[in-house]
Motif scaffolding. Structure first.
Motif, PDB file in Angstrom:
ATOM      1  N   PRO A  77       0.813  -1.224   0.000  1.00  0.00           N
ATOM      2  CA  PRO A  77       0.000   0.000   0.000  1.00  0.00           C
ATOM      3  C   PRO A  77       0.842   1.267   0.000  1.00  0.00           C
ATOM      4  O   PRO A  77       0.349   2.340  -0.368  1.00  0.00           O
ATOM      5  CB  PRO A  77      -0.835  -0.131   1.279  1.00  0.00           C
ATOM      6  N   GLU A  78       2.111   1.153   0.392  1.00  0.00           N
ATOM      7  CA  GLU A  78       2.991   2.326   0.366  1.00  0.00           C
ATOM      8  C   GLU A  78       3.175   2.865  -1.048  1.00  0.00           C
ATOM      9  O   GLU A  78       3.537   4.034  -1.226  1.00  0.00           O
ATOM     10  CB  GLU A  78       4.361   1.972   0.952  1.00  0.00           C
ATOM     11  N   LEU A  79       2.950   2.006  -2.056  1.00  0.00           N
ATOM     12  CA  LEU A  79       3.139   2.413  -3.447  1.00  0.00           C
ATOM     13  C   LEU A  79       1.816   2.694  -4.156  1.00  0.00           C
ATOM     14  O   LEU A  79       1.797   2.891  -5.374  1.00  0.00           O
ATOM     15  CB  LEU A  79       3.911   1.329  -4.214  1.00  0.00           C
ATOM     16  N   ALA A  80       0.720   2.717  -3.404  1.00  0.00           N
ATOM     17  CA  ALA A  80      -0.579   3.047  -3.996  1.00  0.00           C
ATOM     18  C   ALA A  80      -0.631   4.544  -4.311  1.00  0.00           C
ATOM     19  O   ALA A  80      -0.018   5.360  -3.620  1.00  0.00           O
ATOM     20  CB  ALA A  80      -1.703   2.661  -3.043  1.00  0.00           C
ATOM     21  N   HIS A  81      -1.336   4.888  -5.390  1.00  0.00           N
ATOM     22  CA  HIS A  81      -1.557   6.280  -5.784  1.00  0.00           C
ATOM     23  C   HIS A  81      -0.252   7.061  -5.949  1.00  0.00           C
ATOM     24  O   HIS A  81      -0.070   8.143  -5.373  1.00  0.00           O
ATOM     25  CB  HIS A  81      -2.455   6.990  -4.762  1.00  0.00           C
ATOM     26  N   PRO A  82       0.682   6.554  -6.726  1.00  0.00           N
ATOM     27  CA  PRO A  82       1.949   7.271  -6.897  1.00  0.00           C
ATOM     28  C   PRO A  82       1.770   8.552  -7.708  1.00  0.00           C
ATOM     29  O   PRO A  82       0.857   8.666  -8.538  1.00  0.00           O
ATOM     30  CB  PRO A  82       2.825   6.266  -7.654  1.00  0.00           C
ATOM     31  N   VAL A  83       2.659   9.499  -7.449  1.00  0.00           N
ATOM     32  CA  VAL A  83       2.743  10.697  -8.276  1.00  0.00           C
ATOM     33  C   VAL A  83       4.087  10.684  -8.986  1.00  0.00           C
ATOM     34  O   VAL A  83       5.046  10.037  -8.533  1.00  0.00           O
ATOM     35  CB  VAL A  83       2.575  11.982  -7.443  1.00  0.00           C
ATOM     36  N   VAL A  84       4.155  11.404 -10.112  1.00  0.00           N
ATOM     37  CA  VAL A  84       5.315  11.343 -10.992  1.00  0.00           C
ATOM     38  C   VAL A  84       5.801  12.762 -11.269  1.00  0.00           C
ATOM     39  O   VAL A  84       4.992  13.687 -11.447  1.00  0.00           O
ATOM     40  CB  VAL A  84       4.956  10.648 -12.323  1.00  0.00           C
ATOM     41  N   LEU A  85       7.102  12.945 -11.308  1.00  0.00           N
ATOM     42  CA  LEU A  85       7.660  14.249 -11.646  1.00  0.00           C
ATOM     43  C   LEU A  85       7.177  14.682 -13.035  1.00  0.00           C
ATOM     44  O   LEU A  85       7.235  13.901 -13.997  1.00  0.00           O
ATOM     45  CB  LEU A  85       9.181  14.209 -11.631  1.00  0.00           C
ATOM     46  N   ARG A  86       6.715  15.910 -13.134  1.00  0.00           N
ATOM     47  CA  ARG A  86       6.289  16.423 -14.438  1.00  0.00           C
ATOM     48  C   ARG A  86       7.476  16.454 -15.404  1.00  0.00           C
ATOM     49  O   ARG A  86       7.351  16.137 -16.584  1.00  0.00           O
ATOM     50  CB  ARG A  86       5.697  17.828 -14.268  1.00  0.00           C
ATOM     51  N   ASP A  87       8.624  16.834 -14.881  1.00  0.00           N
ATOM     52  CA  ASP A  87       9.884  16.820 -15.618  1.00  0.00           C
ATOM     53  C   ASP A  87      10.816  15.871 -14.876  1.00  0.00           C
ATOM     54  O   ASP A  87      11.107  16.094 -13.697  1.00  0.00           O
ATOM     55  CB  ASP A  87      10.484  18.221 -15.680  1.00  0.00           C
ATOM     56  N   PRO A  88      11.313  14.785 -15.509  1.00  0.00           N
ATOM     57  CA  PRO A  88      12.176  13.826 -14.790  1.00  0.00           C
ATOM     58  C   PRO A  88      13.378  14.458 -14.117  1.00  0.00           C
ATOM     59  O   PRO A  88      13.889  13.924 -13.125  1.00  0.00           O
ATOM     60  CB  PRO A  88      12.606  12.853 -15.890  1.00  0.00           C
ATOM     61  N   LEU A 126       9.910  -6.324 -11.625  1.00  0.00           N
ATOM     62  CA  LEU A 126      10.835  -7.305 -12.188  1.00  0.00           C
ATOM     63  C   LEU A 126      11.708  -6.710 -13.290  1.00  0.00           C
ATOM     64  O   LEU A 126      12.876  -7.085 -13.438  1.00  0.00           O
ATOM     65  CB  LEU A 126      10.060  -8.499 -12.734  1.00  0.00           C
ATOM     66  N   THR A 127      11.140  -5.815 -14.075  1.00  0.00           N
ATOM     67  CA  THR A 127      11.869  -5.243 -15.212  1.00  0.00           C
ATOM     68  C   THR A 127      12.525  -3.912 -14.884  1.00  0.00           C
ATOM     69  O   THR A 127      13.097  -3.268 -15.766  1.00  0.00           O
ATOM     70  CB  THR A 127      10.922  -5.042 -16.407  1.00  0.00           C
ATOM     71  N   PHE A 128      12.464  -3.492 -13.626  1.00  0.00           N
ATOM     72  CA  PHE A 128      13.052  -2.217 -13.189  1.00  0.00           C
ATOM     73  C   PHE A 128      12.423  -1.028 -13.911  1.00  0.00           C
ATOM     74  O   PHE A 128      13.099  -0.035 -14.207  1.00  0.00           O
ATOM     75  CB  PHE A 128      14.573  -2.213 -13.381  1.00  0.00           C
ATOM     76  N   ARG A 129      11.118  -1.130 -14.160  1.00  0.00           N
ATOM     77  CA  ARG A 129      10.407  -0.031 -14.812  1.00  0.00           C
ATOM     78  C   ARG A 129       9.295   0.513 -13.908  1.00  0.00           C
ATOM     79  O   ARG A 129       8.266   0.966 -14.394  1.00  0.00           O
ATOM     80  CB  ARG A 129       9.837  -0.491 -16.150  1.00  0.00           C
ATOM     81  N   LEU A 130       9.512   0.498 -12.595  1.00  0.00           N
ATOM     82  CA  LEU A 130       8.513   1.035 -11.683  1.00  0.00           C
ATOM     83  C   LEU A 130       8.504   2.550 -11.647  1.00  0.00           C
ATOM     84  O   LEU A 130       7.569   3.162 -11.132  1.00  0.00           O
ATOM     85  CB  LEU A 130       8.701   0.488 -10.272  1.00  0.00           C
ATOM     86  N   GLY A 131       9.566   3.192 -12.190  1.00  0.00           N
ATOM     87  CA  GLY A 131       9.654   4.642 -12.198  1.00  0.00           C
ATOM     88  C   GLY A 131      10.671   5.208 -11.246  1.00  0.00           C
ATOM     89  O   GLY A 131      10.934   6.413 -11.246  1.00  0.00           O
ATOM     90  N   LEU A 132      11.275   4.357 -10.406  1.00  0.00           N
ATOM     91  CA  LEU A 132      12.330   4.753  -9.479  1.00  0.00           C
ATOM     92  C   LEU A 132      13.531   3.833  -9.647  1.00  0.00           C
ATOM     93  O   LEU A 132      13.375   2.651  -9.959  1.00  0.00           O
ATOM     94  CB  LEU A 132      11.858   4.684  -8.030  1.00  0.00           C
ATOM     95  N   GLY A 156       7.719   5.242  -0.133  1.00  0.00           N
ATOM     96  CA  GLY A 156       6.416   5.660  -0.619  1.00  0.00           C
ATOM     97  C   GLY A 156       6.188   7.154  -0.594  1.00  0.00           C
ATOM     98  O   GLY A 156       5.233   7.651  -1.209  1.00  0.00           O
ATOM     99  N   THR A 157       7.042   7.912   0.114  1.00  0.00           N
ATOM    100  CA  THR A 157       6.911   9.369   0.131  1.00  0.00           C
ATOM    101  C   THR A 157       7.576  10.026  -1.069  1.00  0.00           C
ATOM    102  O   THR A 157       7.398  11.234  -1.284  1.00  0.00           O
ATOM    103  CB  THR A 157       7.517   9.957   1.416  1.00  0.00           C
ATOM    104  N   LEU A 158       8.356   9.264  -1.834  1.00  0.00           N
ATOM    105  CA  LEU A 158       9.054   9.824  -2.985  1.00  0.00           C
ATOM    106  C   LEU A 158       8.135   9.910  -4.202  1.00  0.00           C
ATOM    107  O   LEU A 158       7.325   9.006  -4.432  1.00  0.00           O
ATOM    108  CB  LEU A 158      10.257   8.964  -3.359  1.00  0.00           C
ATOM    109  N   PRO A 159       8.283  10.949  -5.008  1.00  0.00           N
ATOM    110  CA  PRO A 159       7.641  10.915  -6.321  1.00  0.00           C
ATOM    111  C   PRO A 159       8.413   9.975  -7.246  1.00  0.00           C
ATOM    112  O   PRO A 159       9.633   9.789  -7.082  1.00  0.00           O
ATOM    113  CB  PRO A 159       7.760  12.366  -6.799  1.00  0.00           C
ATOM    114  N   LEU A 160       7.730   9.365  -8.190  1.00  0.00           N
ATOM    115  CA  LEU A 160       8.416   8.594  -9.219  1.00  0.00           C
ATOM    116  C   LEU A 160       9.108   9.562 -10.183  1.00  0.00           C
ATOM    117  O   LEU A 160       8.597  10.648 -10.461  1.00  0.00           O
ATOM    118  CB  LEU A 160       7.429   7.724  -9.992  1.00  0.00           C
ATOM    119  N   GLN A 161      10.245   9.142 -10.702  1.00  0.00           N
ATOM    120  CA  GLN A 161      10.926   9.988 -11.679  1.00  0.00           C
ATOM    121  C   GLN A 161      10.287   9.839 -13.062  1.00  0.00           C
ATOM    122  O   GLN A 161      10.243  10.807 -13.836  1.00  0.00           O
ATOM    123  CB  GLN A 161      12.411   9.640 -11.756  1.00  0.00           C
TER     124      GLN A 161
END
Length: 354
Positions: free
Chosen positions: A79-90, A110-116, A155-160
């Motif tokens: 649940p720590e990864l629910a509702h993620p936000v993403v940087l508008r600019d990486p 598995l593919t290291f494509r979670l955004g972080l 979970g407090t981090l935005p995704l890149q």
């Protein structure tokens, strides 16, 4: 061919294994430390990022059993990864975000494509350091955080990047370790032991040295990193590092490599083993990751994949390659951090010959 690197002191010792079919050749050279006893075939090495494919395989055990689904969101378990936000600019500020286009899935981890992952965004790196999220070292020293606390901070981090958009190294494996423990209801090492290590006869592999007397000493170049007699691997970790925390022997890891080559060996389904060793990246993602993975190299689950081989490296001094074309497995274990190897050692280690 490799003896001269021991004789000249480039490495205190090394173990080289080549196998094809029923034939296996092993060379054991040098010492457990520059001032230590002679290496033995069952000496224990910090296999670092060899941990990643092992943890990916454990995840696929749960997929085979339908306890996980590759393309299902992980929100219910993480649940720590629910509702993620993403940087508008990486590369932009951390407070300029947009909602994620979709949830993070098991396949993303598995593919290291979670955004972080290992980021070039200076603000994101600084925030990770402030939160002690990078205290896995290389992997020395261990993080002092328990898995639950580590996940809460993550979970407090935005995704890149948006989930599924970009390959970024390593963080996915840390998260998979927590996912496996929560889904299985067992500590990660217990699950690995019951479902991977014991079935394959990997009796010496774990997050703690089973026999301290067989543990090697780790170096960065010629500088001491983790002495065997005072090693952090002599005591259980607060957070078993699913990205790089295992120690093992050459024969144990060979058993794992043979399992993948032979289609799962009863540990995984043939389909799961094939999925792990198939490139999962798009051409655009491969191009973006080329500076890390190398040209024309993709990523499966915990392994790099090229046209004629798959495998990976451990930052504390290990290399592994499997050629499904001719069935050759090559493993090299040393105690010297990989980024301090001379280029010629790399060249000879990655191109073994019978």
């Amino acid at each position: 061919m490799l003896q001269r690197y021991v004789d000249s002191g480039v490495v205190p010792g090394l173990i080289s294994l080549l196998s094809r079919g029923d034939e296996t050749r092993v060379e054991v050279l040098g010492r457990t430390a520059y001032d230590g006893p002679e290496l033995q075939r069952d000496s224990l090495f910090r296999i670092a990022s060899f941990t990643k494919p092992i943890v990916a395989a454990a995840t696929m055990v749960l997929v085979d059993e339908l306890r996980l689904s590759l393309d299902a969101p992980v929100d219910d378990v993480l649940p720590e990864l629910a509702h993620p936000v993403v940087l508008r600019d990486p590369d932009g500020p951390l407070d300029d975000t947009v909602p994620a286009d979709r949830p993070i899935t098991v396949r993303d981890l598995l593919t290291f494509r979670l955004g972080l992952g290992e980021s070039d965004n200076a603000s994101l790196r600084q925030r990770e350091e402030e939160l002690e999220l990078h205290t896995f070292g290389p992997p020395v020293p261990r993080t002092p955080l328990e898995p639950g606390e580590w996940m809460q901070r993550l979970g407090t981090l935005p995704l890149q990047y948006q989930p599924g958009e970009r390959w970024l190294y390593s963080t996915g494996s840390h998260v998979l370790g927590v996912l496996i423990a929560r889904v299985s209801g067992q500590p990660l090492e217990d699950f690995l032991r019951e479902r991977i290590f014991e079935p394959l006869g990997m009796r010496d592999t774990g997050f703690t040295a089973v026999d301290p007397g067989r543990l090697t000493t780790a170096y960065i170049g010629e500088d001491l990193l983790d002495p065997a007699a005072e090693s952090q691997w002599l005591t259980p970790p607060p957070f078993p590092d699913a990205s790089g925390g295992l120690i093992s022997t050459v024969d144990d890891f060979h058993a794992f490599a043979r399992m993948l080559l032979t289609g799962g060996a009863g540990v995984l389904s043939p389909a799961a083993a094939a999925e792990m060793t198939t490139d999962q990246l798009t051409p655009k993602q491969r191009a973006a990751a080329a500076g890390f993975l190398g040209p024309e190299t993709g990523w499966g689950y915990g392994v790099s994949v090229s046209a004629d081989r798959y495998g990976w490296a451990g930052g504390l001094g290990t290399l592994w390659s499997t050629s499904p074309v001719d069935g050759t497995i090559s493993i090299l274990l040393t105690q010297r951090a990989l980024w301090t190897w001379p280029e010629e050692l790399f060249a000879e280690a990655v191109a073994p010959a019978w």
